[in-house]
Design a protein around this motif. Structure first.
Motif, PDB file in Angstrom:
ATOM      1  N   HIS A  68       0.815  -1.218   0.000  1.00 16.83           N
ATOM      2  CA  HIS A  68       0.000   0.000   0.000  1.00 16.83           C
ATOM      3  C   HIS A  68       0.848   1.268   0.000  1.00 16.83           C
ATOM      4  O   HIS A  68       0.300   2.368  -0.004  1.00 16.83           O
ATOM      5  CB  HIS A  68      -0.923   0.015   1.229  1.00 16.83           C
ATOM      6  CG  HIS A  68      -1.656  -1.268   1.436  1.00 16.83           C
ATOM      7  ND1 HIS A  68      -2.596  -1.736   0.535  1.00 16.83           N
ATOM      8  CD2 HIS A  68      -1.572  -2.209   2.419  1.00 16.83           C
ATOM      9  CE1 HIS A  68      -3.067  -2.895   0.972  1.00 16.83           C
ATOM     10  NE2 HIS A  68      -2.459  -3.198   2.098  1.00 16.83           N
ATOM     11  N   ARG A 110       2.898   2.916  -2.185  1.00 19.24           N
ATOM     12  CA  ARG A 110       2.824   3.892  -3.265  1.00 19.24           C
ATOM     13  C   ARG A 110       1.488   4.631  -3.251  1.00 19.24           C
ATOM     14  O   ARG A 110       1.427   5.851  -3.426  1.00 19.24           O
ATOM     15  CB  ARG A 110       3.028   3.213  -4.616  1.00 19.24           C
ATOM     16  CG  ARG A 110       4.463   2.854  -4.932  1.00 19.24           C
ATOM     17  CD  ARG A 110       5.348   4.085  -5.007  1.00 19.24           C
ATOM     18  NE  ARG A 110       6.670   3.779  -5.537  1.00 19.24           N
ATOM     19  CZ  ARG A 110       7.762   4.440  -5.249  1.00 19.24           C
ATOM     20  NH1 ARG A 110       7.697   5.471  -4.417  1.00 19.24           N
ATOM     21  NH2 ARG A 110       8.926   4.113  -5.752  1.00 19.24           N
ATOM     22  N   GLU A 111       0.389   3.902  -3.078  1.00 19.28           N
ATOM     23  CA  GLU A 111      -0.908   4.579  -3.111  1.00 19.28           C
ATOM     24  C   GLU A 111      -1.054   5.514  -1.916  1.00 19.28           C
ATOM     25  O   GLU A 111      -1.662   6.582  -2.027  1.00 19.28           O
ATOM     26  CB  GLU A 111      -2.066   3.587  -3.173  1.00 19.28           C
ATOM     27  CG  GLU A 111      -2.147   2.601  -2.037  1.00 19.28           C
ATOM     28  CD  GLU A 111      -3.437   1.777  -2.099  1.00 19.28           C
ATOM     29  OE1 GLU A 111      -4.531   2.358  -2.247  1.00 19.28           O
ATOM     30  OE2 GLU A 111      -3.337   0.539  -1.985  1.00 19.28           O
ATOM     31  N   HIS A 167      -1.714   9.460  -2.063  1.00 20.15           N
ATOM     32  CA  HIS A 167      -2.791  10.035  -1.254  1.00 20.15           C
ATOM     33  C   HIS A 167      -2.275  11.252  -0.485  1.00 20.15           C
ATOM     34  O   HIS A 167      -2.915  12.324  -0.488  1.00 20.15           O
ATOM     35  CB  HIS A 167      -3.321   8.985  -0.279  1.00 20.15           C
ATOM     36  CG  HIS A 167      -4.384   9.489   0.644  1.00 20.15           C
ATOM     37  ND1 HIS A 167      -5.549  10.082   0.196  1.00 20.15           N
ATOM     38  CD2 HIS A 167      -4.454   9.503   2.014  1.00 20.15           C
ATOM     39  CE1 HIS A 167      -6.298  10.422   1.240  1.00 20.15           C
ATOM     40  NE2 HIS A 167      -5.650  10.091   2.337  1.00 20.15           N
ATOM     41  N   ARG A 183      -5.500  -1.966   4.678  1.00 18.58           N
ATOM     42  CA  ARG A 183      -5.458  -0.814   3.763  1.00 18.58           C
ATOM     43  C   ARG A 183      -6.314   0.337   4.284  1.00 18.58           C
ATOM     44  O   ARG A 183      -5.870   1.490   4.323  1.00 18.58           O
ATOM     45  CB  ARG A 183      -5.925  -1.237   2.374  1.00 18.58           C
ATOM     46  CG  ARG A 183      -5.991  -0.102   1.354  1.00 18.58           C
ATOM     47  CD  ARG A 183      -6.360  -0.649  -0.020  1.00 18.58           C
ATOM     48  NE  ARG A 183      -6.407   0.397  -1.024  1.00 18.58           N
ATOM     49  CZ  ARG A 183      -7.540   1.001  -1.422  1.00 18.58           C
ATOM     50  NH1 ARG A 183      -8.704   0.641  -0.880  1.00 18.58           N
ATOM     51  NH2 ARG A 183      -7.503   1.941  -2.348  1.00 18.58           N
ATOM     52  N   TYR A 230      -5.141   4.051   5.554  1.00 21.91           N
ATOM     53  CA  TYR A 230      -5.683   5.293   4.993  1.00 21.91           C
ATOM     54  C   TYR A 230      -6.221   6.194   6.103  1.00 21.91           C
ATOM     55  O   TYR A 230      -6.127   7.423   6.014  1.00 21.91           O
ATOM     56  CB  TYR A 230      -6.784   5.002   3.966  1.00 21.91           C
ATOM     57  CG  TYR A 230      -6.250   4.967   2.556  1.00 21.91           C
ATOM     58  CD1 TYR A 230      -5.912   6.149   1.890  1.00 21.91           C
ATOM     59  CD2 TYR A 230      -6.074   3.768   1.873  1.00 21.91           C
ATOM     60  CE1 TYR A 230      -5.412   6.128   0.593  1.00 21.91           C
ATOM     61  CE2 TYR A 230      -5.581   3.733   0.586  1.00 21.91           C
ATOM     62  CZ  TYR A 230      -5.253   4.918  -0.051  1.00 21.91           C
ATOM     63  OH  TYR A 230      -4.747   4.901  -1.324  1.00 21.91           O
ATOM     64  N   ALA A 246       0.779   3.833  -7.829  1.00 18.04           N
ATOM     65  CA  ALA A 246      -0.515   4.077  -7.190  1.00 18.04           C
ATOM     66  C   ALA A 246      -1.672   3.791  -8.130  1.00 18.04           C
ATOM     67  O   ALA A 246      -2.717   3.272  -7.714  1.00 18.04           O
ATOM     68  CB  ALA A 246      -0.583   5.520  -6.708  1.00 18.04           C
ATOM     69  N   THR A 272      -3.655   0.378  -8.484  1.00 16.37           N
ATOM     70  CA  THR A 272      -4.530  -0.101  -7.412  1.00 16.37           C
ATOM     71  C   THR A 272      -5.986   0.011  -7.834  1.00 16.37           C
ATOM     72  O   THR A 272      -6.430   1.085  -8.256  1.00 16.37           O
ATOM     73  CB  THR A 272      -4.309   0.724  -6.132  1.00 16.37           C
ATOM     74  OG1 THR A 272      -2.926   0.664  -5.778  1.00 16.37           O
ATOM     75  CG2 THR A 272      -5.157   0.189  -4.989  1.00 16.37           C
ATOM     76  N   GLN A 317      -8.378   7.808 -13.078  1.00 16.29           N
ATOM     77  CA  GLN A 317      -7.155   7.832 -12.281  1.00 16.29           C
ATOM     78  C   GLN A 317      -6.138   8.822 -12.836  1.00 16.29           C
ATOM     79  O   GLN A 317      -5.435   9.492 -12.078  1.00 16.29           O
ATOM     80  CB  GLN A 317      -6.570   6.428 -12.190  1.00 16.29           C
ATOM     81  CG  GLN A 317      -7.391   5.485 -11.323  1.00 16.29           C
ATOM     82  CD  GLN A 317      -6.646   4.196 -11.025  1.00 16.29           C
ATOM     83  OE1 GLN A 317      -5.879   3.698 -11.833  1.00 16.29           O
ATOM     84  NE2 GLN A 317      -6.880   3.651  -9.853  1.00 16.29           N
ATOM     85  N   LEU A 344     -10.833   7.710  -4.522  1.00 14.67           N
ATOM     86  CA  LEU A 344     -10.499   6.342  -4.116  1.00 14.67           C
ATOM     87  C   LEU A 344     -11.711   5.428  -4.037  1.00 14.67           C
ATOM     88  O   LEU A 344     -11.559   4.200  -4.060  1.00 14.67           O
ATOM     89  CB  LEU A 344      -9.771   6.367  -2.771  1.00 14.67           C
ATOM     90  CG  LEU A 344      -8.427   7.103  -2.799  1.00 14.67           C
ATOM     91  CD1 LEU A 344      -7.927   7.348  -1.388  1.00 14.67           C
ATOM     92  CD2 LEU A 344      -7.402   6.321  -3.602  1.00 14.67           C
TER      93      LEU A 344
END
Length: 337
Positions: free
Chosen positions: A26, A28-29, A33, A69, A73, A125, A128, A138, A167
């Motif tokens: 998780h 990179r995402e 973010h 995840r 977040y 990212a 995902t 995206q 997201l």
């Protein structure tokens, strides 16, 4: 015991490899973010590290009701909110190009701390899968225009819009992440959408950008490089839309419209200054390291140029400082040819 539960148990006992196995998928995402929230690659990296440290220290409080995840977040979003409330943003800089006097700007920009995001970060990212509530493509959600627009929204509205519309988290999930009610999340999202629409540039019908890496994009990029390196201002201006927008963080100068951008380009390219452009990508968009020719033959990096395409034209040009070049694997200077 599931594989995730086993990793959590091992991480709680101090197993750093188990913690990395939990969080690395998780990373990179989460970094993107934080970048969307903060507009700065450096601030995003700092906040990501703060998030991972908080997750490591807070594993004892993870109850498994949400996925790892979603839990990450929650931590990242709240760390970003704290950063936006307390950050001393990067200060604006004055014009610093010797021998060139810029035209009067259309206006002075607010988001002088904006930084470009390297493609290696973006690609990790965008792979995902998004949730069912996502509303944005995206590629659009990492564009410079979109990230800039997010920066002028109130922090909680920014967080809600990213979590819901970018997201695709459900309203109940977002409410849980932000210690809020579903009603307050829904209200914040409505205000955020309205605020964003006022700030995002409208794209005329038929002006969608060509697909990344497509022959159409390659042809536009090639034309731009050829014209810019030849200091052919007329050819560069011919490629611009009528309402083209130019910015150059951390300098606040902003220009809108082909005529004033043309005057700016003539000031830069019409003074016997010559550049080589080295292609790269930033925020999913074509970008170039700009290297100024010098009498010694060494070409010094002067900045990173990012262009936004609309149909077969250029609708925006953003110029960033040379300090960002290493983020894109580009040298500070090029040797004599």
């Amino acid at each position: 015991m599931t594989a995730t539960a086993d990793l959590v148990a091992r991480a709680r006992s101090g197993d750093e490899e188990a913690f990395r196995a939990l969080t690395e998928p998780h990373r990179r995402e989460l970094q993107v973010h934080c970048y969307r929230m903060l507009g700065s690659v450096q601030d995003a990296e700092d906040t990501l590290q703060d998030t991972l440290l908080a997750a490591w220290q807070g594993l004892g409080g993870y109850e498994g009701r949400a996925s790892v995840r979603t839990w990450l977040y929650r931590i990242a979003t709240n760390r970003c909110l704290n950063a936006r409330r307390s950050a001393s943003r990067r200060a604006a800089k004055e014009w610093n190009v010797p021998g060139v006097e810029p035209p009067e700007p259309t206006r002075l920009g607010e988001v002088v701390w904006l930084e470009p995001c390297p493609e290696a970060v973006v690609e990790g990212a965008l792979a995902t899968p998004l949730g069912p509530e996502a509303r944005y493509e995206q590629s659009e959600s990492v564009s410079l225009a979109f990230v800039t627009a997010l920066q002028v929204l109130p922090p909680r509205q920014t967080a809600v819009l990213i979590l819901r519309d970018v997201l695709g988290f459900h309203a109940a999930e977002v409410a849980e992440m932000m210690d809020a009610t579903v009603a307050s999340v829904t209200s914040a999202l409505k205000r955020a959408r309205s605020g964003l629409e006022r700030r995002r540039p409208e794209l005329p019908e038929g002006q969608a950008p060509p697909a990344p890496g497509s022959p159409a994009e390659d042809e536009l990029v090639s034309r731009f490089v050829t014209a810019y390196e030849a200091a052919d201002v007329d050819a560069v201006v011919e490629m611009l839309t009528d309402d083209v927008f130019m910015s150059m963080p951390p300098m606040p100068l902003e220009y809108e419209g082909r005529d004033v951008v043309a005057r700016f380009c003539r000031g830069i390219l019409g003074t016997h200054r010559r550049f080589d452009l080295v292609p790269t990508r930033a925020n999913g968009q074509p970008a170039f390291g700009a290297y100024l020719h010098t009498p010694s033959g060494i070409r010094h990096g002067t900045g990173l140029i990012v262009i936004t395409l609309a149909g077969d034209r250029i609708s925006a040009v953003s110029r960033f400082e040379s300090s960002v070049l290493p983020w894109f694997g580009l040298p500070r200077s090029l040797p004599d040819r």
